[in-house]
Enzyme design. Sequence first.
Site, PDB file in Angstrom:
ATOM      1  NE  ARG A  24      -3.972  -1.954   2.402  1.00 54.09           N
ATOM      2  CZ  ARG A  24      -3.762  -3.046   3.321  1.00 54.09           C
ATOM      3  NH1 ARG A  24      -2.624  -2.694   4.295  1.00 54.09           N
ATOM      4  NH2 ARG A  24      -4.599  -3.734   3.357  1.00 54.09           N
ATOM      5  CB  SER A  39      -4.328 -14.411   3.851  1.00 57.46           C
ATOM      6  OG  SER A  39      -3.429 -13.723   3.555  1.00 57.46           O
ATOM      7  CB  CYS A  57      -9.385 -18.174  15.380  1.00 58.20           C
ATOM      8  SG  CYS A  57      -7.661 -17.485  15.665  1.00 58.20           S
ATOM      9  NE  ARG A  82      -4.051  -5.391  -2.477  1.00 58.16           N
ATOM     10  CZ  ARG A  82      -3.817  -5.144  -1.109  1.00 58.16           C
ATOM     11  NH1 ARG A  82      -3.383  -6.105  -0.395  1.00 58.16           N
ATOM     12  NH2 ARG A  82      -3.921  -3.739  -0.915  1.00 58.16           N
ATOM     13  CB  VAL A  92      12.791 -19.858   3.573  1.00 57.04           C
ATOM     14  CG1 VAL A  92      14.161 -19.304   4.143  1.00 57.04           C
ATOM     15  CG2 VAL A  92      12.207 -19.027   2.728  1.00 57.04           C
TER      16      VAL A  92
END
Length: 466
Positions: free
Chosen positions: A31, A50, A54, A81, A91
């Site tokens: 952003r 993402s 929970c 985006r 990694v």
Amino acid sequence: MSMSDGRGGKQRLVVIGGDAAGMSAASQARRLKGPEELAIVAFERGHFTSFSACGIPYWVGGEVPERDQLIARTPEEHRERGIDLRLRTEVVEVDVAGQRVRARDVDSGAESWTSYDKLVIATGARPVRPDLPGADAPGVHGVQTLDDGQALLDTLARTRGRKAVVVGAGYIGVEMAEALINRGFEVTVVNRGKEPMSTLDPDMGRLVHRAMEGLGITMVNDAEVTKLLTGEDGRVRAVATEDAEYPADLVILGIGVRPETALARSAGLPVGAHGGLLTDLAMRVRGHENIWAGGDCVEVLNLVSGQEQYVPLGTHANKHGQVIGTNAGGGYATFPGVVGTAVSKVCDLEIARTGLREKDAHRVGLRFETVTIESTSRAGYYPGASPMTVKMLAERRTGRLLGVQIVGREGAGKRVDIAAVALTAQMTAEQMTALDLGYAPPFSPVWDPVLVAARKAAAKVRASAA
């Protein structure tokens, strides 16, 4: 060869971990800085990004029908985006001196180095798997990722027997016990603590215990699992403690998580007493100007005790990501710490806590008074009023609020937010009694239960000073 060769003056931000903290950081940095200024590469070893861990118990229990409802933003949305997101890529090494990471394709095993100007470590937590015989047998499940949830649902569909054993009675254990009751299983919870929900004091945990038994859940407290027994087909068939065996067609491990910091440790980055990475207020890894860390792999400052602690929660992870992304994107933000607020439920019983338990206060050397009150969620004469128990800890002499625990029915859980704000503002119990809270008979008694507890705590503090 470095994949960053020939990129001119553009900087590269590398993110390790594609869930709450990592992708919040990547999104916030994007952003603030466009692709022409900042290249962003994110590595995620799983299939999803993402997602709400929970929400997994509610998906398993059937309240949330579809897995994809738990995904806040898909990999495709991140890529649109301008974030170069690489799934199924782990990694395996961070070269701090060389400012580069070595990543391995999980499926092919191919490896490559990627250089970075700025690095975000958001490797999350790993479930505690007991080092016991049978712990890896078919039918034994953890529930941390969407892959775990799918594997569990597949097992539920195949399992003919209806006996389930949940090992552990923290948030995940209690929520999974409820989910399995909803699925028609006979559920036994084996817990090493005196009462379920060790995030509460035992006297409040007892209220949860009674509610769970009221649902038909068998609670076994003060019990250490010694092994998981398997049948001739290799599948789990029972959970054994020192003095009993509990038949199981399915076993859920809900015994907590630890920070996933092996990668960071091997790179020589600083970790604290609880095993989490240590950061400054800007979420920079201490001693490293261009490396940030957040989410379930870091330790956070408890604003009430003044000590670092390990609190793996999605709320913190998302806030960490916002702070990291702002700083990595050239802005400025800080994460001051937490007061330890959490809320959960078992069927219609709501369970909430914030601040310190009695043992936490003792451990840091605080002297305190404690009160426990019974009240109702609404005016007693209004239909649907249900009982609520509030426990409050206040510092002796000063009266500073130290902690609140609430157990009750509808309307109980989110009342803990009043106390969370009071703790953050370092209010005393006496100051809390003057809080101008909303009142009408459908919402609370004239004196809200939290304020009733504050009045009693304030009175006890005054009496102790006399």
